[in-house]
Design an enzyme around this catalytic site. Sequence first.
Site, short mmCIF file in Angstrom:
data_model
loop_
_atom_site.label_atom_id
_atom_site.label_comp_id
_atom_site.label_asym_id
_atom_site.label_seq_id
_atom_site.Cartn_x
_atom_site.Cartn_y
_atom_site.Cartn_z
N ASP A 50 -5.83 5.93 0.44
CA ASP A 50 -5.73 4.51 0.07
C ASP A 50 -7.11 3.88 0.40
O ASP A 50 -8.02 4.21 1.30
CB ASP A 50 -4.87 3.87 1.16
CG ASP A 50 -4.39 2.39 0.78
OD1 ASP A 50 -3.45 2.08 0.23
OD2 ASP A 50 -5.33 1.47 1.08
N HIS A 70 0.73 -1.14 0.04
CA HIS A 70 -0.01 -0.10 0.13
C HIS A 70 1.05 1.38 0.10
O HIS A 70 0.60 2.21 -0.57
CB HIS A 70 -0.93 0.00 1.08
CG HIS A 70 -1.93 -1.13 1.22
ND1 HIS A 70 -3.19 -0.81 0.21
CD2 HIS A 70 -1.95 -2.47 1.50
CE1 HIS A 70 -3.87 -2.29 0.45
NE2 HIS A 70 -3.05 -2.87 1.00
#
Length: 463
Positions: free
Chosen positions: A118, A20
Site C-alpha cells: 500500500d 486501503h
Amino acid sequence: MSDPKPQPHVALLPSSGMGHLTPFFRLAALLTTKYNCRVTFITTSQTVSLAESNSIASFLSAFPEIIPINFNLLPFDSTTANSTDPFFLQFEAISRSAHLIAPLLASSSLPVSALIIDVTLAASFVPATADLHLPRYILFTSSAKMLSLCAYFPAAAAVSESSEDSDIFRDGICINDSLVIPKSWLPLPLLDLTNLFTTQFIANGEKLLHSDGILISTLDDLERDTLGELNAGKIVNGLPPVIPIGPLTPCDFERGNGTQLSWLDDQAENSVVYISFGSRTSLPRNQIRELGDGLLKSGHKFLWVIKDMKVDKDDEDGVEEIVGYEFIEKAKDYGLVVKTWVDQFGILSHPAVGGFVTHCGWNSVTEAALCGVPMLAWPQGGDQRVNAKVIESGGMGLWVESWGWGGELVKGNEIGMKIKELMEDEGLRVRAAHVKKEARKVGKHVGGGAHKLGFLEIIEGWK
Ligand code: UDP
Ligand code: G50
C-alpha cells in the site's frame, strides 16, 4: 500433456482503514480467480475499526485458498507522533515494524515471487524488502490526479523548506503547465510540513521512484490524460510505470445482508438519492441536521447512511438522537435513514438509485462510476477535493467548490437545491451511463483490452 505453468506467489501488504483494505481484497480476489496466482495476505495484529476486522474475517473465509499471514506489530507510543488521527497513527505503527517483514516473508514455505505494498507504507517497506530481491509494486489507493500530487509533492516541499516565504503554497502547486493543484484542494495536514501525515506523504512520494511499478484502480474514461502524463514523465522524472488495473470490482463477500435493498425495490427507477460519507468521515451534528433539512427540501426520496464518529467502535448514539425525532417523523414517507454498514455496491447498482451524495473517497467514486450513478461531490478532507475535480471534469457529477471543509455550515436550502439539480440533470445521467459502459469493458478485460500492456505482462514476468 505439458507441465502446468508455474504459479506466481504474490504477497499483499495492505494498510489501515477500509479505503486501503478494500482495494487489496479486490486485487487479491482478481489475482486468485483470474490470474492463477497464489496470494498471501498480510494482516496486522490490531486494526483501528471493527469494519476492518469484520471484513478481514469475511474475506478470509470467502477465499480459503488465500494464505493469511499475521504481522505482529511492535508496541508503538503514539504520543511521540505529531497527529491525533488514529488511521495515520496506525500507518506509522505498521511502518515502524517494517524491519520484521523480510524474515517473515523469507520464512514462507512457498517462495514469494512479488510483493504489492500500500502507498501509505511505501517509505518503510520498499527499503525494508530490498534484500529479498523481489519485484515490489505499490498499490496507489486514490485517483491518478492524487498520485500526481503524491509524486510531485516532495519537490514542492523541498522548495518550501528552503524558502523565506511563510505561505509557499499560496498559488497552489504547479506540477506542469496543465496541472496546478490549488492550495484549497490540498489535504489540510499538508499545509504543516511537520505533521505526521505530511512527513509520511513526502517519504512515500519519494519512495514511489524506488519501486518496480505503481498499480492504480482508476478509469481510463475519467483519467486518461493524467495517466498519459504520469507515464510520459510529465509529472516527475524517473517514475516507474503506472499501470491501470481497474476499476477493481467489489467481491460478493463484501455484500453483507443488504436489508436496504428491499426498501429500494419498492421505489421508482432513478428516484432515490443515496447519501454516504464513507467509512471514516463523520459530519458535525449541526451539519447533519442541515443535510436532513436539505433532503426534505430536495423533494426526492433518499437513503441516508449516517456516521456520527470517525471510528465505528465509538459510535453509540441512535439515529433518532443524531438527526432529531422531528426529522424522523417528517422523513417517514420519503426516506430511509440508517447508521449501519450497508451494501454500498448493491445500493449503487440498484435501478432505483439515481444520484449519490459522496465525500469522494476513491473507492466510492469508482463504485459509482461502475454503476453509472451521477454524483454530488461533497469532499470533507484528505484527497477528496482532488477526487471531486476528477468527478466534475469527467462530467460524472456536480461539485460546489465553495462548500468548505473548514467547518463552515452549508445550509439545508442550498443542499436541497443542489440535490434537486443532481437528480434532474439528464446530461449527467447520460454521461454517467457512458462511463459505466466503458468501465465495465475495462473491468472485464483488466490486464487485457485497453490495458493489455500492463498487468498481465507484469504477472507473466513473476512466474
Ligand atoms: N462502504 C460500504 N458500506 C458502508 C460504508 C462504506 O460498503 O456502510 C465501503 C464503500 O463501498 C467503499 C469503502 O467502504 O468501498 C469506503 O472507501 P472510500 O474510499 O469510499 O472512503 P473512505 O471510507 O476510505 O473514506
Ligand atoms: C487519506 C487522507 C489523505 C489522502 C489519502 C488518504 C490518500 C492519498 C494517498 O488515504 O489515499 C496517500 C495517502 C497517504 C500517503 C501517501 C499517499 O502517505 O486523509 O491523501
